[in-house]
Structure formats: C-alpha cells, structure tokens
Design a protein around this motif. Structure first.
Motif, PDB file in Angstrom:
ATOM      1  N   PHE A   1       0.788  -1.431   0.157  1.00 38.96           N
ATOM      2  CA  PHE A   1      -0.058   0.107   0.113  1.00 38.96           C
ATOM      3  C   PHE A   1       0.901   1.251  -0.020  1.00 38.96           C
ATOM      4  CE2 PHE A   1      -4.049  -1.716   1.156  1.00 38.96           C
ATOM      5  CZ  PHE A   1      -3.687  -3.151   1.240  1.00 38.96           C
ATOM      6  N   ARG A   2       0.383   2.238  -0.487  1.00 40.44           N
ATOM      7  CA  ARG A   2       1.136   3.464  -0.286  1.00 40.44           C
ATOM      8  C   ARG A   2       0.076   4.837   0.038  1.00 40.44           C
ATOM      9  NH1 ARG A   2       2.672   4.617  -6.672  1.00 40.44           N
ATOM     10  NH2 ARG A   2       0.452   5.373  -7.291  1.00 40.44           N
ATOM     11  N   GLN A   3       0.655   5.599   0.977  1.00 37.96           N
ATOM     12  CA  GLN A   3       0.007   6.590   1.307  1.00 37.96           C
ATOM     13  C   GLN A   3       0.657   8.155   1.104  1.00 37.96           C
ATOM     14  OE1 GLN A   3      -1.530   6.430   5.495  1.00 37.96           O
ATOM     15  NE2 GLN A   3      -3.314   7.658   4.936  1.00 37.96           N
ATOM     16  N   ALA A   4       0.041   8.783   0.400  1.00 31.61           N
ATOM     17  CA  ALA A   4       0.743  10.211   0.033  1.00 31.61           C
ATOM     18  C   ALA A   4       0.198  11.253   1.144  1.00 31.61           C
ATOM     19  CB  ALA A   4       0.490  10.753  -1.215  1.00 31.61           C
ATOM     20  N   PRO A   5       0.750  12.347   1.690  1.00 32.59           N
ATOM     21  CA  PRO A   5       0.301  13.194   2.524  1.00 32.59           C
ATOM     22  C   PRO A   5      -1.288  13.727   2.068  1.00 32.59           C
ATOM     23  CG  PRO A   5       2.490  13.738   1.875  1.00 32.59           C
ATOM     24  CD  PRO A   5       2.148  12.770   0.993  1.00 32.59           C
ATOM     25  N   GLY A   6      -2.075  13.690   3.029  1.00 31.93           N
ATOM     26  CA  GLY A   6      -3.477  14.041   2.624  1.00 31.93           C
ATOM     27  C   GLY A   6      -4.168  13.160   1.637  1.00 31.93           C
TER      28      GLY A   6
ATOM     29  N   THR B   1       5.688   8.951  -5.218  1.00 30.87           N
ATOM     30  CA  THR B   1       6.291   9.581  -4.069  1.00 30.87           C
ATOM     31  C   THR B   1       5.067   9.404  -2.943  1.00 30.87           C
ATOM     32  OG1 THR B   1       7.698  11.333  -4.645  1.00 30.87           O
ATOM     33  CG2 THR B   1       6.722  11.627  -2.464  1.00 30.87           C
ATOM     34  N   ALA B   2       5.657   8.533  -1.860  1.00 29.07           N
ATOM     35  CA  ALA B   2       4.376   8.360  -0.769  1.00 29.07           C
ATOM     36  C   ALA B   2       5.312   7.202   0.191  1.00 29.07           C
ATOM     37  CB  ALA B   2       3.219   7.398  -1.411  1.00 29.07           C
ATOM     38  N   VAL B   3       4.655   7.106   1.586  1.00 26.80           N
ATOM     39  CA  VAL B   3       5.049   6.044   2.292  1.00 26.80           C
ATOM     40  C   VAL B   3       4.389   4.775   1.921  1.00 26.80           C
ATOM     41  CG1 VAL B   3       5.052   5.264   4.720  1.00 26.80           C
ATOM     42  CG2 VAL B   3       5.220   7.611   4.207  1.00 26.80           C
ATOM     43  N   TYR B   4       5.392   3.776   1.818  1.00 25.42           N
ATOM     44  CA  TYR B   4       4.866   2.462   1.117  1.00 25.42           C
ATOM     45  C   TYR B   4       4.834   1.441   2.546  1.00 25.42           C
ATOM     46  CZ  TYR B   4       5.036   4.042  -3.783  1.00 25.42           C
ATOM     47  OH  TYR B   4       4.816   4.435  -4.949  1.00 25.42           O
TER      48      TYR B   4
ATOM     49  N   TYR C   1      -6.484  -6.389   5.913  1.00 24.48           N
ATOM     50  CA  TYR C   1      -5.032  -6.812   6.262  1.00 24.48           C
ATOM     51  C   TYR C   1      -4.910  -6.863   7.684  1.00 24.48           C
ATOM     52  CZ  TYR C   1      -4.061  -7.243   1.497  1.00 24.48           C
ATOM     53  OH  TYR C   1      -4.044  -7.560   0.088  1.00 24.48           O
ATOM     54  N   ARG C   2      -4.554  -7.884   8.223  1.00 24.52           N
ATOM     55  CA  ARG C   2      -4.423  -7.961   9.708  1.00 24.52           C
ATOM     56  C   ARG C   2      -2.838  -7.377  10.267  1.00 24.52           C
ATOM     57  NH1 ARG C   2      -5.089 -13.916  12.039  1.00 24.52           N
ATOM     58  NH2 ARG C   2      -7.280 -13.473  11.122  1.00 24.52           N
ATOM     59  N   TYR C   3      -1.899  -7.570   9.438  1.00 20.37           N
ATOM     60  CA  TYR C   3      -0.583  -7.373   9.948  1.00 20.37           C
ATOM     61  C   TYR C   3       0.017  -6.330   8.800  1.00 20.37           C
ATOM     62  CZ  TYR C   3      -1.292 -11.901  11.866  1.00 20.37           C
ATOM     63  OH  TYR C   3      -1.913 -13.093  12.570  1.00 20.37           O
ATOM     64  N   TRP C   4       0.686  -5.492   9.684  1.00 17.20           N
ATOM     65  CA  TRP C   4       1.051  -4.277   8.813  1.00 17.20           C
ATOM     66  C   TRP C   4       2.619  -3.927   9.252  1.00 17.20           C
ATOM     67  CZ3 TRP C   4      -1.292  -1.069   5.251  1.00 17.20           C
ATOM     68  CH2 TRP C   4      -2.618  -1.431   5.187  1.00 17.20           C
ATOM     69  N   GLY C   5       3.400  -3.503   8.450  1.00 21.35           N
ATOM     70  CA  GLY C   5       4.925  -3.105   8.710  1.00 21.35           C
ATOM     71  C   GLY C   5       4.898  -1.542   8.971  1.00 21.35           C
ATOM     72  N   GLN C   6       5.834  -1.121   9.224  1.00 22.24           N
ATOM     73  CA  GLN C   6       6.053   0.280   9.767  1.00 22.24           C
ATOM     74  C   GLN C   6       6.194   1.286   8.452  1.00 22.24           C
ATOM     75  OE1 GLN C   6       8.707  -1.459   9.047  1.00 22.24           O
ATOM     76  NE2 GLN C   6      10.332  -0.432   8.546  1.00 22.24           N
ATOM     77  N   GLY C   7       6.233   0.937   7.430  1.00 25.32           N
ATOM     78  CA  GLY C   7       6.325   2.128   6.385  1.00 25.32           C
ATOM     79  C   GLY C   7       7.626   2.334   5.714  1.00 25.32           C
ATOM     80  N   THR C   8       7.869   2.605   4.474  1.00 19.71           N
ATOM     81  CA  THR C   8       9.261   3.207   4.167  1.00 19.71           C
ATOM     82  C   THR C   8       8.931   4.206   2.859  1.00 19.71           C
ATOM     83  OG1 THR C   8      11.363   2.265   3.150  1.00 19.71           O
ATOM     84  CG2 THR C   8       9.353   1.166   2.281  1.00 19.71           C
ATOM     85  N   LEU C   9       9.640   5.275   3.248  1.00 18.49           N
ATOM     86  CA  LEU C   9       9.329   6.389   2.246  1.00 18.49           C
ATOM     87  C   LEU C   9      10.104   6.421   0.891  1.00 18.49           C
ATOM     88  CD1 LEU C   9       8.185   9.289   2.044  1.00 18.49           C
ATOM     89  CD2 LEU C   9      10.238  10.069   3.337  1.00 18.49           C
ATOM     90  N   VAL C  10       9.411   6.639   0.018  1.00 16.89           N
ATOM     91  CA  VAL C  10       9.713   6.660  -1.460  1.00 16.89           C
ATOM     92  C   VAL C  10       9.691   8.148  -2.000  1.00 16.89           C
ATOM     93  CG1 VAL C  10       9.617   5.967  -3.736  1.00 16.89           C
ATOM     94  CG2 VAL C  10       9.328   4.313  -1.953  1.00 16.89           C
ATOM     95  N   THR C  11      10.502   8.720  -2.320  1.00 19.14           N
ATOM     96  CA  THR C  11      10.386  10.106  -2.930  1.00 19.14           C
ATOM     97  C   THR C  11      10.982  10.114  -4.329  1.00 19.14           C
ATOM     98  OG1 THR C  11      10.517  11.035  -0.698  1.00 19.14           O
ATOM     99  CG2 THR C  11      11.161  12.445  -2.499  1.00 19.14           C
ATOM    100  N   VAL C  12      10.043  10.758  -5.189  1.00 20.43           N
ATOM    101  CA  VAL C  12      10.778  10.714  -6.739  1.00 20.43           C
ATOM    102  C   VAL C  12      11.061  12.139  -7.109  1.00 20.43           C
ATOM    103  CG1 VAL C  12      10.497   9.777  -8.946  1.00 20.43           C
ATOM    104  CG2 VAL C  12       9.597   8.508  -6.982  1.00 20.43           C
ATOM    105  N   SER C  13      11.605  12.597  -7.577  1.00 14.19           N
ATOM    106  CA  SER C  13      12.273  14.115  -7.800  1.00 14.19           C
ATOM    107  C   SER C  13      12.164  13.991  -9.612  1.00 14.19           C
ATOM    108  CB  SER C  13      13.368  14.481  -7.158  1.00 14.19           C
ATOM    109  OG  SER C  13      13.288  14.477  -5.866  1.00 14.19           O
ATOM    110  N   SER C  14      11.438  15.198  -9.664  1.00 11.10           N
ATOM    111  CA  SER C  14      11.476  15.300 -11.284  1.00 11.10           C
ATOM    112  C   SER C  14      12.736  15.830 -11.783  1.00 11.10           C
ATOM    113  CB  SER C  14      10.366  16.214 -11.738  1.00 11.10           C
ATOM    114  OG  SER C  14      10.345  17.373 -10.870  1.00 11.10           O
TER     115      SER C  14
END
Length: 122
Positions: free
Chosen positions: A35-40, A89-92, A109-122
């Motif tokens: 999953f990914r979650q971008a700000p907002g 770009t998001a936390v995955y 989903y029952r189990y979750w990891g802590q997330g890892t940040l992916v940032t893609v710059s143009s």
C-alpha cells in the motif's frame, strides 16, 4: 511483525526495490499487499500477491512498472518499481492477510509493517 525497507530518494525514471520481511509470521499462507499513502491522501493498494502466488493485483497507475514477487524460502515479499514518477512519492507499507488473494482493501489486512518512504523527484 512486518518490516518494509528499501525506500529512498530517486529521480524520475529510476528504479527501487522494496522488501517486506516478517518476524514471528510465516508468509507462506498469507496474501501480501503493498500500500502507499501520500500526504493528505488515503492509503491505497498498489500491488498484491495471493497466499499461493497464483493471484496478483496491480493498481492501474502502476501496471507495467511495478512487479510484486514472493520468496517463501526467505520469508520475503518484494516490490520492484521501475520508471518511477513523482506521483509515486508516498510512504509504502506492506501488509499481510491470511489466506487472502492480494486484492483486498486495507481494512482486510491484519498485519502491517512500519512503512518506508519513497520520494521521486522530477
């Protein structure tokens, strides 16, 4: 119980491989979703793989660019991301659902990891 890793800061069109490892949880009989979650924004499923690896799911926005695989011997699931775009770009997060198909929504989903940040710059 799940640990997501491999995020970082990259340029457009670069590649990254995210890893999801588990401790205290055997991944053989679970579906794993990335999953990914971008700000907002909401947390969305981008790729999933079923418990027996026969089913995979990809969001339209990542089809042809992302590939999800699993290595049961290593108790790991990977997300290979290519041709990255700024909109990726998001936390995955990786998540696991026993006996799932890998296409379920985050509430299943029952189990979750802590997330890892992916940032893609143009």
């Amino acid at each position: 119980q799940l640990q997501a890793s491999g995020g970082g800061s990259v340029q457009t069109e670069d590649s990254l491989r995210l890893s999801c490892g588990a401790s205290g949880l055997i991944l053989n009989n679970v579906a794993v979703g990335w999953f990914r979650q971008a700000p907002g924004k909401e947390r969305d499923l981008v790729a999933g793989i079923g418990w027996n690896a026969l089913h995979t799911y990809y969001a339209d926005s990542v089809k042809g660019r992302f590939t999800i695989t699993r290595d049961n011997a290593e108790n790991m699931v990977f997300l290979q991301m290519t041709s990255l775009k700024p909109e990726d770009t998001a936390v995955y997060y990786c998540a696991a659902k026993p006996w799932g198909l890998g296409q379920e929504g985050p509430e299943d989903y029952r189990y979750w990891g802590q997330g890892t940040l992916v940032t893609v710059s143009s």
